[in-house]
Design an enzyme around this catalytic site. Structure first.
Site, PDB file in Angstrom:
ATOM      1  N   GLY A  44      12.936  54.205  23.110  1.00  0.00           N
ATOM      2  CA  GLY A  44      12.980  54.675  21.735  1.00  0.00           C
ATOM      3  C   GLY A  44      13.868  53.761  20.929  1.00  0.00           C
ATOM      4  CD  GLN A  73      18.950  52.153  18.551  1.00  0.00           C
ATOM      5  OE1 GLN A  73      17.913  52.792  18.520  1.00  0.00           O
ATOM      6  NE2 GLN A  73      19.518  51.780  19.691  1.00  0.00           N
ATOM      7  CB  CYS A 132      22.048  53.946  23.660  1.00  0.00           C
ATOM      8  SG  CYS A 132      21.730  53.507  21.949  1.00  0.00           S
ATOM      9  CG  LEU A 133      17.473  49.495  23.807  1.00  0.00           C
ATOM     10  CD1 LEU A 133      16.304  49.114  22.912  1.00  0.00           C
ATOM     11  CD2 LEU A 133      17.463  48.657  25.079  1.00  0.00           C
ATOM     12  CG  HIS A 161      19.257  58.827  22.278  1.00  0.00           C
ATOM     13  ND1 HIS A 161      20.155  58.600  23.302  1.00  0.00           N
ATOM     14  CD2 HIS A 161      19.197  57.660  21.577  1.00  0.00           C
ATOM     15  CE1 HIS A 161      20.611  57.354  23.203  1.00  0.00           C
ATOM     16  NE2 HIS A 161      20.035  56.760  22.170  1.00  0.00           N
ATOM     17  CD  GLU A 162      15.874  56.561  19.888  1.00  0.00           C
ATOM     18  OE1 GLU A 162      16.469  55.923  19.000  1.00  0.00           O
ATOM     19  OE2 GLU A 162      15.978  56.273  21.091  1.00  0.00           O
ATOM     20  CG  HIS A 165      20.436  55.921  17.183  1.00  0.00           C
ATOM     21  ND1 HIS A 165      21.591  55.204  17.381  1.00  0.00           N
ATOM     22  CD2 HIS A 165      19.786  55.913  18.369  1.00  0.00           C
ATOM     23  CE1 HIS A 165      21.638  54.792  18.645  1.00  0.00           C
ATOM     24  NE2 HIS A 165      20.561  55.213  19.272  1.00  0.00           N
TER      25      HIS A 165
END
Ligand code: NI
Length: 161
Positions: free
Chosen positions: A46, A51, A89-90, A131-132, A135
């Protein structure tokens, strides 16, 4: 399509409340394509626009079975149950930890055709949605860890920054 630069822990944009998308124009569509490309290249499941350095309320999630879901201005309108699964997470590379979340969520959003949509997901996809969407409000999964766990990862976070 292009692979965009990933913003990592320490980048101020990850802490901002992203702005709503008013119109799905060519610029937004191009951004979404590039976000999907970036998600695949970086090996994420995701990705949220902040990000990649864009303060817009857009997320993409790879569902594997049904392809990529694109949600614009997503809002969680219903939550049920509890889960605690490991997340990463990236933007916070190398750190993984279980996070307490709702186990089922219903999300209202707009799709790429500016159509209002509603989706209900459980399990892995419910976690990815939460999670997304976090962000978009400037939160990272590490913010949801216990104080003790956060203390344990303090040095690793410093290394990312
Ligand atoms: Ni993330």
């Amino acid at each position: 399509m292009a692979v965009l630069k990933l913003h990592k822990y320490g980048s101020p944009i990850l802490r901002e409340k992203a702005l709503p998308v008013k119109k799905v124009d060519e610029e937004v569509k191009e951004l979404v394509e590039n976000m999907i490309e970036t998600m695949y290249v970086e090996g994420g499941v995701g990705l949220a626009a902040p990000q990649v350095g864009v303060s817009k309320r857009i997320i993409v999630i790879d569902t594997e079975e049904e392809g990529v879901i694109v949600l614009i201005n997503p809002v969680i309108i219903k939550r049920e149950g509890e889960s605690k699964e490991e997340e990463g997470c990236l933007s916070v590379p190398g750190i993984y930890s279980p996070v307490r979340r709702s186990s089922i969520v219903t999300v209202e959003a707009m799709d790429l055709n500016e159509k209002k949509i509603q989706i209900t997901q459980e399990g892995f996809l419910a976690i990815a949605l939460q999670h997304e969407i976090d962000h978009l409000d400037g939160y990272l999964f590490i913010d949801r860890l216990s104080p003790a766990k956060r203390l344990m990862i303090k040095d690793e976070l410093k290394n990312i920054e």
